[in-house]
Design an enzyme around this catalytic site. Structure first.
Site, short mmCIF file in Angstrom:
data_model
loop_
_atom_site.label_atom_id
_atom_site.label_comp_id
_atom_site.label_asym_id
_atom_site.label_seq_id
_atom_site.Cartn_x
_atom_site.Cartn_y
_atom_site.Cartn_z
N TYR A 45 3.15 9.70 -0.14
CA TYR A 45 4.02 9.02 0.84
C TYR A 45 5.51 9.14 0.52
O TYR A 45 6.34 9.00 1.42
CB TYR A 45 3.68 7.52 0.91
N LYS B 69 -2.56 5.80 -4.25
CA LYS B 69 -3.65 6.73 -3.96
C LYS B 69 -3.42 8.09 -4.63
O LYS B 69 -2.28 8.57 -4.70
CB LYS B 69 -3.79 6.94 -2.44
N HIS C 218 -7.54 9.45 -2.03
CA HIS C 218 -6.93 9.38 -0.70
C HIS C 218 -7.79 10.02 0.39
O HIS C 218 -7.87 9.50 1.50
CB HIS C 218 -5.56 10.07 -0.75
N ASP D 126 0.85 -1.19 0.00
CA ASP D 126 0.00 0.00 0.00
C ASP D 126 0.89 1.24 0.00
O ASP D 126 1.59 1.52 0.97
CB ASP D 126 -0.90 -0.01 1.24
#
Length: 325
Positions: A56, A86, A119, A51
């Site tokens: 990120y 996302k 997201h 994930d």
């Protein structure tokens, strides 16, 4: 534990998804080469679901890890792993979704993602590229949910995302989305753990007829995160079950999520804990133990306060989460 022993769920898209995925977000992130080696080791111990997200900073190291795992013979091809990424809030606009996904694919070095999620249901200014460090001034007053979802559907039709879904959506926001979605979200990824069980939201996802699967992020209450807590790992009941079953508290907490029918995104960069977190499928919690866990006091961990602004779409935390208490 062999990789074939991790159960899968069939999503409403018809695609199979491993029921445990490895989270890739950390503050601070390790240097990219170190991160890549961590992900290669995760594949080696059995993780096939990862994930990540545009916000990120882990997409490129993850893509490199998959390529290295193929080169080393740990997996035969990219098709053996399930990759979730996302769409970050600065691209929650119809014209920005496809370019954002193409950018993600470029960083991953892949032709498609298995699952692409919105997201968070809010839009930020283009410059707010990370999920940390954005300011209230970056929150835009509204976002085009319908147009954004139509662009997500186009990504799916193009084969760039095999399944599409959402993250951090309340029952009310899912209901709004379902009014015009021609491809219903396959997944709603939300905070869920023994101390924040999300029963109302999970029931809605089960009962709305669209078969939206719930994935739990923060299944251990995100100890170590700024907003995290020890509500799970220090819970006396879970510690008691841990002792009586000869399992770690983390394993008891993860097993509970699995028995509730949700999939799990769990993050540890420690090799031994990586292994432990996969070892939850050959034993079970009794009905009585599950009933007792349901009595644990409930408290949301992630407040969403960063998205609250008097001129934004959400004037309070209650408006973000609606009545999903």
């Amino acid at each position: 534990m062999g990789r074939e022993q991790i159960p899968e769920v069939i999503l409403n898209s018809g695609r199979k998804m491993p029921l445990i995925g490895m989270g890739t977000f950390a503050m601070p992130l390790p240097p990219p080469p170190h991160l890549t080696s961590i992900f290669v080791e995760a594949i080696n111990v059995g993780y096939l679901h990862f994930d990540t997200a545009a916000a990120y900073g882990s997409e490129e190291p993850l893509g490199q890890a998959v390529a290295e795992a193929i080169e080393r013979g740990l997996i035969k091809s990219r098709d053996e792993v399930f990759i979730t990424s996302k769409l970050w809030c600065n691209c929650n606009h119809p014209d920005l979704v496809l370019p954002a996904l193409k950018n993600t694919l470029g960083k991953l070095g892949m032709e498609y993602v298995d699952l692409y999620l919105v997201h968070f249901p809010v839009r930020l200014k283009k410059e707010a590229v990370s999920c940390v460090g954005f300011g209230k001034e970056d929150i835009l007053p509204s976002w085009d949910m319908k147009g954004t979802w139509e662009a997500m559907e186009e990504c799916c039709r193009l084969g760039l995302a095999k399944s599409i879904g959402v993250s951090n959506f309340s029952c009310k926001k899912l209901s709004q989305l379902l009014q015009y979605a021609t491809i219903p979200p396959a997944v709603n990824q939300v905070e869920m753990n023994a101390a924040w069980q999300q029963e109302k939201l999970r029931e809605y996802c089960r009962e709305n007829g669209k078969g939206i699967h719930v994935t739990a992020w923060s299944p251990l209450a995100a100890n170590g995160a700024i907003w995290g807590s020890l509500d799970v790992l220090h819970n006396p009941l879970l510690k008691h079950f841990s002792a009586t079953k000869g399992k770690t508290v983390s394993q008891v907490a993860l097993r509970w999520v699995y028995q509730e029918g949700a999939s799990i995104i769990v993050k540890s960069f420690n090799k031994e804990r990586m292994k432990e977190n996969l070892q939850i499928f050959d034993w079970e919690l009794s009905e009585d133990e599950v009933a007792k866990i349901k009595q644990i006091p409930q408290r949301r961990g992630f407040s969403g306060q960063a998205f609250v602004h008097p001129e934004g779409p959400y004037k309070s935390q209650e408006e973000i989460w609606d009545d999903d208490a």
